[in-house]
Design a protein around this motif. Structure first.
Motif, mmCIF file in Angstrom:
data_model
loop_
_atom_site.group_PDB
_atom_site.id
_atom_site.type_symbol
_atom_site.label_atom_id
_atom_site.label_comp_id
_atom_site.label_asym_id
_atom_site.label_seq_id
_atom_site.Cartn_x
_atom_site.Cartn_y
_atom_site.Cartn_z
ATOM 1 N N UNK A 1 88.814 71.607 -44.164
ATOM 2 C CA UNK A 1 89.278 72.740 -44.396
ATOM 3 C C UNK A 1 88.109 73.458 -45.068
ATOM 4 N N UNK A 2 87.506 72.982 -45.926
ATOM 5 C CA UNK A 2 86.499 73.820 -46.545
ATOM 6 C C UNK A 2 85.177 74.349 -45.678
ATOM 7 N N UNK A 3 84.841 73.287 -44.668
ATOM 8 C CA UNK A 3 83.846 73.791 -43.768
ATOM 9 C C UNK A 3 84.430 74.934 -42.776
ATOM 10 N N UNK A 4 85.803 74.734 -42.558
ATOM 11 C CA UNK A 4 86.118 75.756 -41.786
ATOM 12 C C UNK A 4 86.240 76.939 -42.357
ATOM 13 N N UNK A 5 86.198 77.065 -43.881
ATOM 14 C CA UNK A 5 86.335 78.705 -44.688
ATOM 15 C C UNK A 5 84.933 78.827 -44.548
ATOM 16 N N UNK A 6 83.974 77.955 -44.466
ATOM 17 C CA UNK A 6 82.385 78.186 -44.886
ATOM 18 C C UNK A 6 82.088 78.854 -43.784
ATOM 19 N N UNK A 7 82.491 78.202 -42.268
ATOM 20 C CA UNK A 7 82.150 78.755 -41.155
ATOM 21 C C UNK A 7 82.926 80.062 -40.825
ATOM 22 N N UNK A 8 83.853 80.283 -41.395
ATOM 23 C CA UNK A 8 84.752 81.885 -41.099
ATOM 24 C C UNK A 8 83.828 82.786 -41.962
ATOM 25 N N UNK A 9 83.543 82.533 -43.039
ATOM 26 C CA UNK A 9 82.740 83.403 -43.895
ATOM 27 C C UNK A 9 81.212 83.745 -43.286
ATOM 28 N N UNK A 10 80.667 82.713 -42.683
ATOM 29 C CA UNK A 10 79.376 82.910 -42.085
ATOM 30 C C UNK A 10 79.573 83.892 -40.779
ATOM 31 N N UNK A 11 80.748 83.683 -39.864
ATOM 32 C CA UNK A 11 80.953 84.313 -38.806
ATOM 33 C C UNK A 11 81.305 85.940 -39.249
ATOM 34 N N UNK A 12 82.141 85.974 -40.399
ATOM 35 C CA UNK A 12 82.158 87.260 -40.942
ATOM 36 C C UNK A 12 81.110 88.277 -41.344
ATOM 37 N N UNK A 13 80.269 87.236 -42.168
ATOM 38 C CA UNK A 13 78.769 87.855 -42.422
ATOM 39 C C UNK A 13 78.086 88.389 -41.373
ATOM 40 N N UNK A 14 77.815 87.666 -40.415
ATOM 41 C CA UNK A 14 77.155 88.003 -39.001
ATOM 42 C C UNK A 14 77.678 89.024 -38.366
ATOM 43 N N UNK A 15 79.053 89.076 -38.301
ATOM 44 C CA UNK A 15 79.801 90.336 -37.519
ATOM 45 C C UNK A 15 79.734 91.541 -38.608
ATOM 46 N N UNK A 16 79.690 91.608 -39.685
ATOM 47 C CA UNK A 16 79.322 92.887 -40.471
ATOM 48 C C UNK A 16 77.926 93.208 -40.320
ATOM 49 N N UNK A 17 76.860 92.439 -40.141
ATOM 50 C CA UNK A 17 75.575 92.666 -40.099
ATOM 51 C C UNK A 17 75.326 93.294 -38.547
ATOM 52 N N UNK A 18 76.192 93.004 -37.568
ATOM 53 C CA UNK A 18 76.163 93.693 -36.338
ATOM 54 C C UNK A 18 76.574 95.199 -36.417
ATOM 55 N N UNK A 19 77.663 95.164 -36.952
ATOM 56 C CA UNK A 19 78.701 96.275 -37.108
ATOM 57 C C UNK A 19 77.905 97.272 -37.775
ATOM 58 N N UNK A 20 77.304 97.027 -38.844
ATOM 59 C CA UNK A 20 76.593 97.893 -39.633
ATOM 60 C C UNK A 20 75.388 98.747 -38.938
ATOM 61 N N UNK A 21 74.805 97.970 -37.854
ATOM 62 C CA UNK A 21 73.750 98.622 -37.057
ATOM 63 C C UNK A 21 74.132 99.542 -36.077
ATOM 64 N N UNK A 22 75.430 99.615 -35.655
ATOM 65 C CA UNK A 22 75.974 100.624 -34.803
ATOM 66 C C UNK A 22 77.059 101.362 -35.367
ATOM 67 N N UNK A 23 77.161 101.413 -36.481
ATOM 68 C CA UNK A 23 78.439 102.409 -36.963
ATOM 69 C C UNK A 23 78.050 103.793 -36.809
ATOM 70 N N UNK A 24 76.848 104.306 -36.650
ATOM 71 C CA UNK A 24 76.305 105.608 -36.485
ATOM 72 C C UNK A 24 76.905 106.067 -35.160
ATOM 73 N N UNK A 25 76.265 105.227 -34.002
ATOM 74 C CA UNK A 25 76.766 105.326 -32.686
ATOM 75 C C UNK A 25 78.226 105.612 -32.521
#
Length: 186
Positions: A1-25
């Motif tokens: 369960x802890x590993x799942x939570x860490x992977x979900x946080x990693x996915x959220x961080x990667x998703x936030x980095x991608x969306x930050x790049x295109x927010x202006x468009x």
């Protein structure tokens, strides 16, 4: 369960980095839509060009075609929203049944159940990143439409929304191929 939570946080961080790049468009596109719809009649929107003119009644794009384009975007967004809701629920279900998959390792005929459960969990966790990456491409396409690329870019952005809705299924099919490739390399 802890590993799942860490992977979900990693996915959220990667998703936030991608969306930050295109927010202006995306902001440019929706700003043009709002400006075009606030203009008086179709001529005000048509004078601005881009999707604002197309969706506000430009002579270049018939109103029926603009409505179809808007429907494609709405249906794509609805599919993505529903898919993210089902994804969140599915993660809980797979994690709940993971102990049963570990117990299935005892019997040789059911040893593959754990492998499939872990593959499914990985696909469910990382599918959010794949969806967000495709949505980022869609936002960039829609943002470029507000810079004069026109109605074709709006349709391409809507099509990418639909592709984002079906991308986890493709990801699930690619996992065994990636696994075989990694196994063959070692």
């Amino acid at each position: 369960i802890a590993l799942t939570g860490m992977l979900l946080e990693l996915t959220d961080a990667m998703s936030a980095a991608v969306t930050k790049a295109v927010s202006k468009d995306a902001g440019d596109f929706f700003g043009a839509i709002v400006e075009g719809s606030q203009a008086a009649g179709g001529a005000g929107g048509a004078a601005q060009g881009g999707p604002a003119g197309a969706l506000a009644g430009s002579a270049a794009v018939p109103v029926f075609v603009a409505i179809i384009g808007a429907l494609v975007v709405v249906v794509g967004a609805l599919f993505v929203w529903l898919e993210l809701i089902v994804r969140a629920a599915s993660i809980y279900v797979v994690v709940f049944f993971l102990p049963f998959a570990f117990m299935a390792m005892i019997w040789p005929r059911t040893q593959g159940i754990l492998k499939r459960a872990v593959e499914l969990l990985a696909v469910l966790i990382f599918s959010k990143f794949v969806i967000v990456a495709i949505l980022a491409l869609s936002a960039a396409a829609l943002g470029n439409a507000s810079k004069g690329a026109g109605f074709a870019q709006v349709m391409a952005g809507g099509a990418m929304l639909l592709l984002a809705a079906f991308s986890p299924f493709v990801l699930f099919k690619l996992v065994p191929f990636a696994e075989a490739g990694v196994a063959a390399a070692y």
